[in-house]
Design a protein around this motif. Structure first.
Motif, PDB file in Angstrom:
ATOM      1  N   ASN A  67       5.197   4.650   2.100  1.00 25.96           N
ATOM      2  CA  ASN A  67       5.629   5.948   2.627  1.00 25.96           C
ATOM      3  C   ASN A  67       6.213   5.821   4.028  1.00 25.96           C
ATOM      4  OD1 ASN A  67       4.862   7.257   0.280  1.00 25.96           O
ATOM      5  ND2 ASN A  67       2.836   7.751   1.043  1.00 25.96           N
ATOM      6  N   ASP A  68       5.590   4.978   4.863  1.00 28.96           N
ATOM      7  CA  ASP A  68       6.091   4.752   6.217  1.00 28.96           C
ATOM      8  C   ASP A  68       7.477   4.117   6.172  1.00 28.96           C
ATOM      9  OD1 ASP A  68       5.770   4.599   9.160  1.00 28.96           O
ATOM     10  OD2 ASP A  68       5.765   2.431   8.778  1.00 28.96           O
ATOM     11  N   SER A  70       0.835  -1.198   0.000  1.00 29.11           N
ATOM     12  CA  SER A  70       0.000   0.000   0.000  1.00 29.11           C
ATOM     13  C   SER A  70       0.876   1.256   0.000  1.00 29.11           C
ATOM     14  CB  SER A  70      -0.914   0.011   1.221  1.00 29.11           C
ATOM     15  OG  SER A  70      -0.159   0.223   2.403  1.00 29.11           O
ATOM     16  N   ASP A  71       0.310   2.339  -0.485  1.00 31.10           N
ATOM     17  CA  ASP A  71       1.045   3.603  -0.515  1.00 31.10           C
ATOM     18  C   ASP A  71       1.417   4.072   0.888  1.00 31.10           C
ATOM     19  OD1 ASP A  71       1.021   3.751  -3.261  1.00 31.10           O
ATOM     20  OD2 ASP A  71      -0.727   5.061  -3.354  1.00 31.10           O
ATOM     21  N   SER A  72       0.512   3.878   1.836  1.00 32.74           N
ATOM     22  CA  SER A  72       0.802   4.341   3.199  1.00 32.74           C
ATOM     23  C   SER A  72       1.952   3.540   3.812  1.00 32.74           C
ATOM     24  CB  SER A  72      -0.439   4.265   4.085  1.00 32.74           C
ATOM     25  OG  SER A  72      -0.868   2.941   4.240  1.00 32.74           O
ATOM     26  N   LEU A  73       1.977   2.227   3.583  1.00 29.12           N
ATOM     27  CA  LEU A  73       3.079   1.418   4.095  1.00 29.12           C
ATOM     28  C   LEU A  73       4.383   1.794   3.408  1.00 29.12           C
ATOM     29  CD1 LEU A  73       4.163  -0.816   5.897  1.00 29.12           C
ATOM     30  CD2 LEU A  73       3.536  -2.458   4.095  1.00 29.12           C
TER      31      LEU A  73
END
Length: 88
Positions: free
Chosen positions: A7-8, A2-5
């Protein structure tokens, strides 16, 4: 992933890179061994967190990509072997 993962993970890796630069500076300035080793331990812990996040995401993707959301014995074995190699 996922994009959020993603980015994290990228944020964590940039932070780790900064810590490594700080360790390099500490060595150049002949800081105390205890302080340097403490920072190295912090970097190792951060890298382990990043790795475990990636393994967790990989495991989820493998299981969800399987037929009916059920992983085969071989797929589970592959994920376990990956985890074992990572923690060594």
């Amino acid at each position: 992933m996922s994009d959020s993962l993603r980015n994290d993970i990228l944020l964590r890796l940039k932070t780790i890179k900064g810590h490594i630069a700080g360790i390099e500076k500490m060595v150049e300035e002949s800081k105390g061994c205890e302080d340097i080793l403490l920072q190295i331990a912090a970097v190792k812990a951060s890298l382990e967190k990043v790795g475990m996040s990636i393994i967790q995401e990989h495991a989820k993707e493998c299981i969800l990509a399987s037929k009916d959301g059920k992983a085969t014995y071989e797929e589970v074995e592959r994920i376990i072997n990956l985890m074992i190699r990572f923690v060594k």
